[in-house]
Design a protein around this motif. Structure first.
Motif, PDB file in Angstrom:
ATOM      1  N   ASP A   6      47.390  41.398  46.368  1.00 17.15           N
ATOM      2  CA  ASP A   6      46.590  40.604  45.442  1.00 17.15           C
ATOM      3  C   ASP A   6      47.430  40.350  44.192  1.00 17.15           C
ATOM      4  O   ASP A   6      47.389  41.131  43.228  1.00 17.15           O
ATOM      5  CB  ASP A   6      45.327  41.421  45.109  1.00 17.15           C
ATOM      6  CG  ASP A   6      44.218  40.604  44.481  1.00 17.15           C
ATOM      7  OD1 ASP A   6      44.140  39.395  44.757  1.00 17.15           O
ATOM      8  OD2 ASP A   6      43.411  41.188  43.731  1.00 17.15           O
ATOM      9  N   THR A  26      46.508  37.266  48.421  1.00 23.20           N
ATOM     10  CA  THR A  26      45.381  36.618  47.746  1.00 23.20           C
ATOM     11  C   THR A  26      45.768  36.393  46.286  1.00 23.20           C
ATOM     12  O   THR A  26      46.491  37.201  45.696  1.00 23.20           O
ATOM     13  CB  THR A  26      44.097  37.484  47.805  1.00 23.20           C
ATOM     14  OG1 THR A  26      44.397  38.815  47.386  1.00 23.20           O
ATOM     15  CG2 THR A  26      43.505  37.515  49.204  1.00 23.20           C
ATOM     16  N   ASN A  28      44.013  34.525  42.479  1.00 25.56           N
ATOM     17  CA  ASN A  28      42.827  33.969  41.832  1.00 25.56           C
ATOM     18  C   ASN A  28      43.300  33.324  40.538  1.00 25.56           C
ATOM     19  O   ASN A  28      44.474  33.494  40.155  1.00 25.56           O
ATOM     20  CB  ASN A  28      41.732  35.047  41.639  1.00 25.56           C
ATOM     21  CG  ASN A  28      42.173  36.177  40.735  1.00 25.56           C
ATOM     22  OD1 ASN A  28      42.850  35.947  39.735  1.00 25.56           O
ATOM     23  ND2 ASN A  28      41.797  37.405  41.071  1.00 25.56           N
ATOM     24  N   LEU A  31      45.119  35.686  38.144  1.00 22.28           N
ATOM     25  CA  LEU A  31      46.451  36.124  38.598  1.00 22.28           C
ATOM     26  C   LEU A  31      47.469  34.988  38.469  1.00 22.28           C
ATOM     27  O   LEU A  31      48.623  35.216  38.094  1.00 22.28           O
ATOM     28  CB  LEU A  31      46.379  36.614  40.054  1.00 22.28           C
ATOM     29  CG  LEU A  31      45.549  37.879  40.286  1.00 22.28           C
ATOM     30  CD1 LEU A  31      45.382  38.161  41.784  1.00 22.28           C
ATOM     31  CD2 LEU A  31      46.187  39.093  39.601  1.00 22.28           C
ATOM     32  N   LYS A  83      39.998  29.355  48.667  1.00 20.69           N
ATOM     33  CA  LYS A  83      39.102  30.364  48.088  1.00 20.69           C
ATOM     34  C   LYS A  83      38.028  29.654  47.281  1.00 20.69           C
ATOM     35  O   LYS A  83      38.328  28.857  46.376  1.00 20.69           O
ATOM     36  CB  LYS A  83      39.934  31.302  47.208  1.00 20.69           C
ATOM     37  CG  LYS A  83      39.428  32.709  47.151  1.00 20.69           C
ATOM     38  CD  LYS A  83      40.455  33.600  46.477  1.00 20.69           C
ATOM     39  CE  LYS A  83      39.902  34.988  46.256  1.00 20.69           C
ATOM     40  NZ  LYS A  83      40.797  35.793  45.414  1.00 20.69           N
ATOM     41  N   PHE A 129      33.733  42.340  46.016  1.00 28.10           N
ATOM     42  CA  PHE A 129      34.551  42.928  44.934  1.00 28.10           C
ATOM     43  C   PHE A 129      34.087  44.361  44.686  1.00 28.10           C
ATOM     44  O   PHE A 129      33.172  44.588  43.891  1.00 28.10           O
ATOM     45  CB  PHE A 129      34.391  42.097  43.660  1.00 28.10           C
ATOM     46  CG  PHE A 129      35.283  40.896  43.557  1.00 28.10           C
ATOM     47  CD1 PHE A 129      35.747  40.236  44.682  1.00 28.10           C
ATOM     48  CD2 PHE A 129      35.666  40.414  42.303  1.00 28.10           C
ATOM     49  CE1 PHE A 129      36.575  39.117  44.571  1.00 28.10           C
ATOM     50  CE2 PHE A 129      36.491  39.298  42.175  1.00 28.10           C
ATOM     51  CZ  PHE A 129      36.947  38.647  43.311  1.00 28.10           C
ATOM     52  N   ARG A 132      34.631  46.045  40.937  1.00 29.78           N
ATOM     53  CA  ARG A 132      33.739  45.532  39.886  1.00 29.78           C
ATOM     54  C   ARG A 132      32.315  46.047  40.080  1.00 29.78           C
ATOM     55  O   ARG A 132      31.575  46.182  39.108  1.00 29.78           O
ATOM     56  CB  ARG A 132      33.780  44.004  39.848  1.00 29.78           C
ATOM     57  CG  ARG A 132      35.132  43.496  39.376  1.00 29.78           C
ATOM     58  CD  ARG A 132      35.149  42.030  39.063  1.00 29.78           C
ATOM     59  NE  ARG A 132      36.531  41.563  38.964  1.00 29.78           N
ATOM     60  CZ  ARG A 132      36.891  40.352  38.606  1.00 29.78           C
ATOM     61  NH1 ARG A 132      35.967  39.453  38.303  1.00 29.78           N
ATOM     62  NH2 ARG A 132      38.163  40.015  38.544  1.00 29.78           N
ATOM     63  N   ALA A 163      37.950  43.380  48.384  1.00 29.51           N
ATOM     64  CA  ALA A 163      38.750  42.953  47.228  1.00 29.51           C
ATOM     65  C   ALA A 163      38.372  43.797  46.013  1.00 29.51           C
ATOM     66  O   ALA A 163      37.426  44.584  46.072  1.00 29.51           O
ATOM     67  CB  ALA A 163      38.503  41.472  46.957  1.00 29.51           C
ATOM     68  N   SER A 164      39.146  43.592  44.940  1.00 26.08           N
ATOM     69  CA  SER A 164      38.949  44.392  43.726  1.00 26.08           C
ATOM     70  C   SER A 164      39.116  45.879  44.054  1.00 26.08           C
ATOM     71  O   SER A 164      38.387  46.733  43.556  1.00 26.08           O
ATOM     72  CB  SER A 164      37.563  44.086  43.115  1.00 26.08           C
ATOM     73  OG  SER A 164      37.377  44.724  41.887  1.00 26.08           O
ATOM     74  N   ARG A 166      40.937  49.231  43.624  1.00 24.62           N
ATOM     75  CA  ARG A 166      41.602  49.746  42.419  1.00 24.62           C
ATOM     76  C   ARG A 166      42.493  50.965  42.666  1.00 24.62           C
ATOM     77  O   ARG A 166      43.335  51.282  41.841  1.00 24.62           O
ATOM     78  CB  ARG A 166      40.540  50.129  41.377  1.00 24.62           C
ATOM     79  CG  ARG A 166      39.615  48.983  40.978  1.00 24.62           C
ATOM     80  CD  ARG A 166      40.231  48.130  39.882  1.00 24.62           C
ATOM     81  NE  ARG A 166      39.419  46.960  39.593  1.00 24.62           N
ATOM     82  CZ  ARG A 166      38.270  46.986  38.913  1.00 24.62           C
ATOM     83  NH1 ARG A 166      37.801  48.114  38.453  1.00 24.62           N
ATOM     84  NH2 ARG A 166      37.621  45.864  38.688  1.00 24.62           N
ATOM     85  N   THR A 183      42.584  43.764  50.217  1.00 29.22           N
ATOM     86  CA  THR A 183      43.580  43.138  49.343  1.00 29.22           C
ATOM     87  C   THR A 183      43.660  43.971  48.085  1.00 29.22           C
ATOM     88  O   THR A 183      42.639  44.408  47.538  1.00 29.22           O
ATOM     89  CB  THR A 183      43.274  41.659  49.035  1.00 29.22           C
ATOM     90  OG1 THR A 183      44.435  41.114  48.381  1.00 29.22           O
ATOM     91  CG2 THR A 183      42.050  41.443  48.165  1.00 29.22           C
TER      92      THR A 183
HETATM   93  O1  G3P Z   1      40.863  39.760  44.838  1.00 28.49           O
HETATM   94  C1  G3P Z   1      39.973  39.881  43.779  1.00 28.49           C
HETATM   95  C2  G3P Z   1      40.555  40.785  42.786  1.00 28.49           C
HETATM   96  O2  G3P Z   1      41.691  40.200  42.279  1.00 28.49           O
HETATM   97  C3  G3P Z   1      39.696  41.209  41.679  1.00 28.49           C
HETATM   98  O3  G3P Z   1      40.213  42.418  41.253  1.00 28.49           O
HETATM   99  O4  G3P Z   1      40.643  44.248  39.728  1.00 28.49           O
HETATM  100  O5  G3P Z   1      40.170  41.935  38.836  1.00 28.49           O
HETATM  101  O6  G3P Z   1      38.352  43.293  39.854  1.00 28.49           O
HETATM  102  P1  G3P Z   1      39.824  42.999  39.837  1.00 28.49           P
END
Ligand code: G3P
Length: 214
Positions: A6, A26, A28, A31, A83, A129, A132, A163-164, A166, A183
């Protein structure tokens, strides 16, 4: 479980490609913003490094705008996955892309009902996610478990892309509850290699070898 990285950082993707098990990338808008480059340029470069699904997110928030933007992104390379945010317009645009054989990743999923809508419209990937959700005191891994159960009830082909992510414990738990893909940032993947007993054991083996051969 498949591994996606990611990030939009090319140096990280080049290093990760050497590991051999990174299947896709991936990105966003946050990023991509960190790279200081245009999304098209970054995605184009990534496609030269990883031969797998590369998610590029639309900025438009209306159905027609998403379709126009996504169709342009899809022209960059066959591996590009569009996406889309989990909104009414995003879900509606997802149906258009499915009907036109363009792969999609429906993002910003925070409930199993949202995941059900994405699957019904033929999303290639759904991105819950989990970090989050944990941040607000909910249980991100539990959501992955629920979606796995729901999708298996009906035989949906949509892949669950956790995703997300950590930290390493998220990775282990996502694989145990049956996420198809995880990811995660470069640093999280790197942390999966590490165990103090591996370092200690290797140091001992090398010391013993050196003693026996001196
Ligand atoms: O792929 C989604 C991801 O990038 C979000 O991660 O850590 O910003 O919640 P985060």
């Amino acid at each position: 479980m498949e591994f996606f990285i990611d990030t939009g950082m090319i140096d990280e993707i080049e290093n990760a490609a050497k590991w051999g098990f990174v299947d896709g990338v991936t990105t966003n808008p946050s990023l991509i913003a960190k790279t200081g480059r245009s999304q098209a340029d970054v995605i184009n470069d990534i496609c030269k490094i990883i031969d797998g699904p590369i998610s590029a997110e639309v900025i438009a928030t209306d159905r027609e705008g998403m379709i126009k933007e996504g169709a342009e992104l899809a022209k960059i390379h066959d591996n590009v996955v569009i996406k889309l945010p989990l909104t009414e317009d995003g879900i509606s645009a997802c149906k258009w892309f499915s009907d036109n054989n363009i792969k999609t990743n429906v993002t910003l999923c925070f409930s199993s009902n949202q995941a059900l809508l994405a699957a019904r419209n033929g999303a290639t990937y759904i991105s819950p996610f989990i970090g989050r959700l944990d941040d607000i005191g909910a249980d991100g891994v539990e959501l992955i478990r629920e979606i796995r159960h729901m999708y298996d009830n009906y035989g949906f082909d949509t892949k669950i892309l956790a995703a997300s992510i950590r930290h390493a414990d998220h990775v282990k738990k996502c694989s145990l509850v049956g996420a198809d893909v995880g990811t995660m940032p470069y640093k999280v993947i790197e942390s999966l290699f590490r165990h103090p007993l591996t370092d200690k054991g290797l140091a001992q083996f090398l010391a013993d070898h050196s003693k026996a051969n001196s």
